[in-house]
Design a protein around this motif. Structure first.
Motif, PDB file in Angstrom:
ATOM      1  N   MET A   1      11.172  55.658 -90.835  1.00 21.70           N
ATOM      2  CA  MET A   1      12.082  55.280 -91.901  1.00 21.70           C
ATOM      3  C   MET A   1      13.512  55.223 -91.386  1.00 21.70           C
ATOM      4  O   MET A   1      14.270  54.301 -91.713  1.00 21.70           O
ATOM      5  N   LEU A   2      13.891  56.200 -90.570  1.00 19.71           N
ATOM      6  CA  LEU A   2      15.236  56.215 -90.002  1.00 19.71           C
ATOM      7  C   LEU A   2      15.451  55.025 -89.079  1.00 19.71           C
ATOM      8  O   LEU A   2      16.493  54.353 -89.137  1.00 19.71           O
ATOM      9  N   PHE A   3      14.480  54.732 -88.240  1.00 20.33           N
ATOM     10  CA  PHE A   3      14.581  53.610 -87.300  1.00 20.33           C
ATOM     11  C   PHE A   3      14.717  52.279 -88.037  1.00 20.33           C
ATOM     12  O   PHE A   3      15.609  51.473 -87.735  1.00 20.33           O
ATOM     13  N   LEU A   4      13.856  52.033 -89.015  1.00 23.50           N
ATOM     14  CA  LEU A   4      13.873  50.759 -89.739  1.00 23.50           C
ATOM     15  C   LEU A   4      15.153  50.607 -90.570  1.00 23.50           C
ATOM     16  O   LEU A   4      15.699  49.503 -90.665  1.00 23.50           O
ATOM     17  N   SER A   5      15.631  51.696 -91.151  1.00 23.96           N
ATOM     18  CA  SER A   5      16.853  51.631 -91.952  1.00 23.96           C
ATOM     19  C   SER A   5      18.061  51.277 -91.086  1.00 23.96           C
ATOM     20  O   SER A   5      18.874  50.423 -91.452  1.00 23.96           O
TER      21      SER A   5
ATOM     22  N   TYR B   1      21.737  52.009 -81.123  1.00 23.67           N
ATOM     23  CA  TYR B   1      21.318  53.332 -81.584  1.00 23.67           C
ATOM     24  C   TYR B   1      19.899  53.288 -82.152  1.00 23.67           C
ATOM     25  O   TYR B   1      19.107  54.222 -81.945  1.00 23.67           O
ATOM     26  N   SER B   2      19.565  52.230 -82.878  1.00 26.01           N
ATOM     27  CA  SER B   2      18.220  52.091 -83.444  1.00 26.01           C
ATOM     28  C   SER B   2      17.164  52.117 -82.344  1.00 26.01           C
ATOM     29  O   SER B   2      16.105  52.751 -82.489  1.00 26.01           O
ATOM     30  N   ILE B   3      17.447  51.428 -81.238  1.00 27.94           N
ATOM     31  CA  ILE B   3      16.517  51.426 -80.105  1.00 27.94           C
ATOM     32  C   ILE B   3      16.387  52.831 -79.527  1.00 27.94           C
ATOM     33  O   ILE B   3      15.287  53.278 -79.149  1.00 27.94           O
TER      34      ILE B   3
ATOM     35  N   VAL C   1      19.402  62.446 -84.013  1.00 29.54           N
ATOM     36  CA  VAL C   1      19.053  62.071 -85.384  1.00 29.54           C
ATOM     37  C   VAL C   1      20.295  62.073 -86.274  1.00 29.54           C
ATOM     38  O   VAL C   1      20.527  61.143 -87.051  1.00 29.54           O
ATOM     39  N   SER C   2      21.112  63.105 -86.150  1.00 34.11           N
ATOM     40  CA  SER C   2      22.276  63.248 -87.023  1.00 34.11           C
ATOM     41  C   SER C   2      23.331  62.186 -86.762  1.00 34.11           C
ATOM     42  O   SER C   2      24.140  61.883 -87.647  1.00 34.11           O
ATOM     43  N   PHE C   3      23.345  61.593 -85.571  1.00 34.21           N
ATOM     44  CA  PHE C   3      24.376  60.602 -85.262  1.00 34.21           C
ATOM     45  C   PHE C   3      24.227  59.326 -86.082  1.00 34.21           C
ATOM     46  O   PHE C   3      25.152  58.509 -86.138  1.00 34.21           O
TER      47      PHE C   3
ATOM     48  N   SER D   1      28.423  46.714 -85.940  1.00 30.23           N
ATOM     49  CA  SER D   1      26.999  46.349 -85.982  1.00 30.23           C
ATOM     50  C   SER D   1      26.305  46.505 -84.637  1.00 30.23           C
ATOM     51  O   SER D   1      25.155  46.984 -84.574  1.00 30.23           O
ATOM     52  N   ILE D   2      26.961  46.117 -83.554  1.00 32.19           N
ATOM     53  CA  ILE D   2      26.322  46.153 -82.229  1.00 32.19           C
ATOM     54  C   ILE D   2      25.952  47.572 -81.807  1.00 32.19           C
ATOM     55  O   ILE D   2      24.816  47.814 -81.363  1.00 32.19           O
TER      56      ILE D   2
END
Length: 512
Positions: free
Chosen positions: A146-150, A245-247, A46-48, A239-240
């Motif tokens: 919220m973290l994932f979508l952001s 990371y989002s996934i 999460v912190s990354f 960006s990549i």
């Protein structure tokens, strides 16, 4: 505060905290016990997100920098600072035009408003995004979604930024990037700290600051190794990894059990607790805790913070302090170009100064009083910022950059302590919203930073660093009206926090 009006009327009997049901904090403390590897892994993942957040926050220091130039004819004098008054054929850039938006789009004579527009647009996007999205993590979406979508939105808009064809499209995409990343820091900080008990809350919160420092530190390394490449390369390279990371967040991170309990999703919360700590053998059927007495919708969290006197007083205090810290924290890296020092080295040193700031917070957060440490850090930051550009005080560039680093280190330390302080000041049901509002105050200070940084280029940073110092020193005084929170447990509902506040006021009244 000077207001001595009691929070409840004198005729009403003060509530007895010992008659209340166990708080959610004590319940989860009982369930999780010691800090386990599962919690540690969740906190690290999460912190990354702060790593990628830092890259987008400071990326314009390099992509929007004005490159060095040199004369190409005898009619040009290299000591002449205003190249706009020279014929275009008499000078040229030291490096290829595509290394910066200034040289690629011929913005060298466009004025500080145009050249500072992308950075300002980013911070304005952060400000608006925080106001629009701040309560979603407390209400409908939760911390994880919220973290994932952001992160997902930030990665896509960062990728699109690399295809900008002019300053206006570029500024708009920077605005959207800022809008999307506005809640990353708050969601990550709240989610990571709500996965552990109060014993480890401060240390886990500091992990995010370490990741932010690493992300900031990665920028000069990437920029230096690609200094002959297009500025678009920086956006591609940042960006990549954010997309991947989002996934990772979507599939590996668990939702906050505290938020699930507060939202009435007890079964999901129990499932999360058992996943994080498989050794739990106790029965959950006998556990009970105080439920919130007001409904959480999109903006009810902010409304209740404003309506309750104690909450509004705390919110104003931390937001006022945050504004001054934000102006220094975001402004100093942007203003480094006005100092007589190498840009890559000065940015690297500023990024490195965040490491000791994080170490101070990590090892001493359990021993530091929140109010006094914030006051010391903000005053020290202000004094050193002013001294760094004081005429006649710093005849050497090394002394100037040294004072600037001390000022930036103090601002970083104050920022770290402020976020932990805010988490401890507000209950679970509004914690993410309160932290978001504080971060918006920090970002609001950052909105003015690009303009001040541009204004300082004409006078060796006197205007920018002078204003930074005065503002952070004055705003740091707001903390004197806030209660100390070191070592106390966190509450979960507004009623529970108000009961505690009332009991403290009664106790102070009896002592006086």
């Amino acid at each position: 505060m000077g207001d001595s009006t009691p929070l409840l009327s004198e005729s009403s009997e003060p509530p007895l905290l010992q008659k209340h049901l166990p708080s959610l904090d004590s319940t989860i403390e009982l369930c999780l016990g010691d800090f386990g590897w599962a919690q540690f892994l969740q906190a690290i993942i999460v912190s990354f997100s702060w790593f990628f957040d830092a890259q987008q926050t400071f990326i314009t220091v390099f992509t929007d920098a004005e490159p060095n130039w040199h004369c190409t004819s005898s009619s040009c004098n290299s000591s002449f600072s205003n190249l706009c008054q020279l014929p275009n054929s008499s000078w040229d850039w030291d490096r290829p035009k595509h290394v910066s938006i200034i040289s690629e789009w011929a913005l060298e004579c466009s004025g500080s408003f145009i050249t500072g527009l992308p950075a300002s647009s980013f911070f304005i996007g952060c400000l608006i995004g925080g106001l629009v999205l701040s309560t979603l993590a407390d209400s409908s979406l939760g911390r994880k979604k919220m973290l994932f979508l952001s992160c997902l939105m930030m990665s896509f808009t960062t990728l699109l930024t690399a295809f900008s064809t002019n300053i206006w499209i570029y500024s708009f995409l920077r605005f959207v990037t800022g809008f999307g990343r506005a809640t990353i820091g708050t969601s990550a900080l709240v989610l990571s700290t709500e996965l552990v008990g109060k014993r480890w809350r401060g240390q886990v919160g500091i992990v995010g600051f370490f990741c932010f420092t690493l992300g900031f530190l990665s920028l000069p390394a990437i920029a230096y190794t690609h200094q002959s490449h297009s500025w678009r390369t920086l956006y591609f390279l940042t960006s990549i990894p954010t997309l991947f990371y989002s996934i990772l967040v979507h599939f590996l991170v668990r939702e906050s059990p505290r938020w699930l309990f507060v939202r009435g999703r007890k079964e999901d919360a129990i499932s999360t607790l058992k996943c994080i700590s498989p050794s739990i053998t106790m029965s959950f059927s006998s556990l009970s805790f105080e439920q919130e007495t007001w409904n959480v919708d999109l903006y009810s969290a902010i409304r209740v913070l404003v309506k309750r006197k104690w909450a509004f007083r705390r919110l104003c205090g931390v937001m006022g302090t945050g504004f001054g810290i934000g102006m220094v924290y975001y402004g100093m890296p942007l203003a480094l170009g006005s100092l007589d020092f190498n840009l890559y080295l000065s940015v690297t040193l500023n990024a490195l100064s965040e490491l000791p700031a994080s170490l101070v917070a990590f090892f001493l957060i359990g021993k530091l009083n929140r109010r006094s440490s914030l006051l010391v850090f903000t005053i020290l930051s202000g004094v050193c910022s002013i001294l760094s550009v004081l005429k006649g005080f710093n005849p050497w560039a090394e002394l100037q950059i040294g004072l600037e680093l001390v000022s930036f280190f103090s601002a970083c330390s104050a920022f770290n302590v402020l976020l932990i302080f805010t988490i401890e000041l507000f209950p679970t049901c509004v914690r993410n919203s309160a932290l978001s509002m504080v971060r918006q105050a920090v970002v609001l200070g950052g909105v003015f930073s690009p303009m001040l940084a541009a204004a300082g280029r004409a006078n060796d940073g006197v205007v920018s660093y002078g204003v930074f110092g005065v503002v952070v020193g004055v705003c740091g005084l707001f903390v004197v009206c806030l209660p100390e929170t070191r070592g106390r447990g966190i509450c979960d509902t507004m009623d529970e926090e108000e009961h505690k506040e009332t009991a403290n006021c009664i106790a102070v009244g009896l002592v006086v």
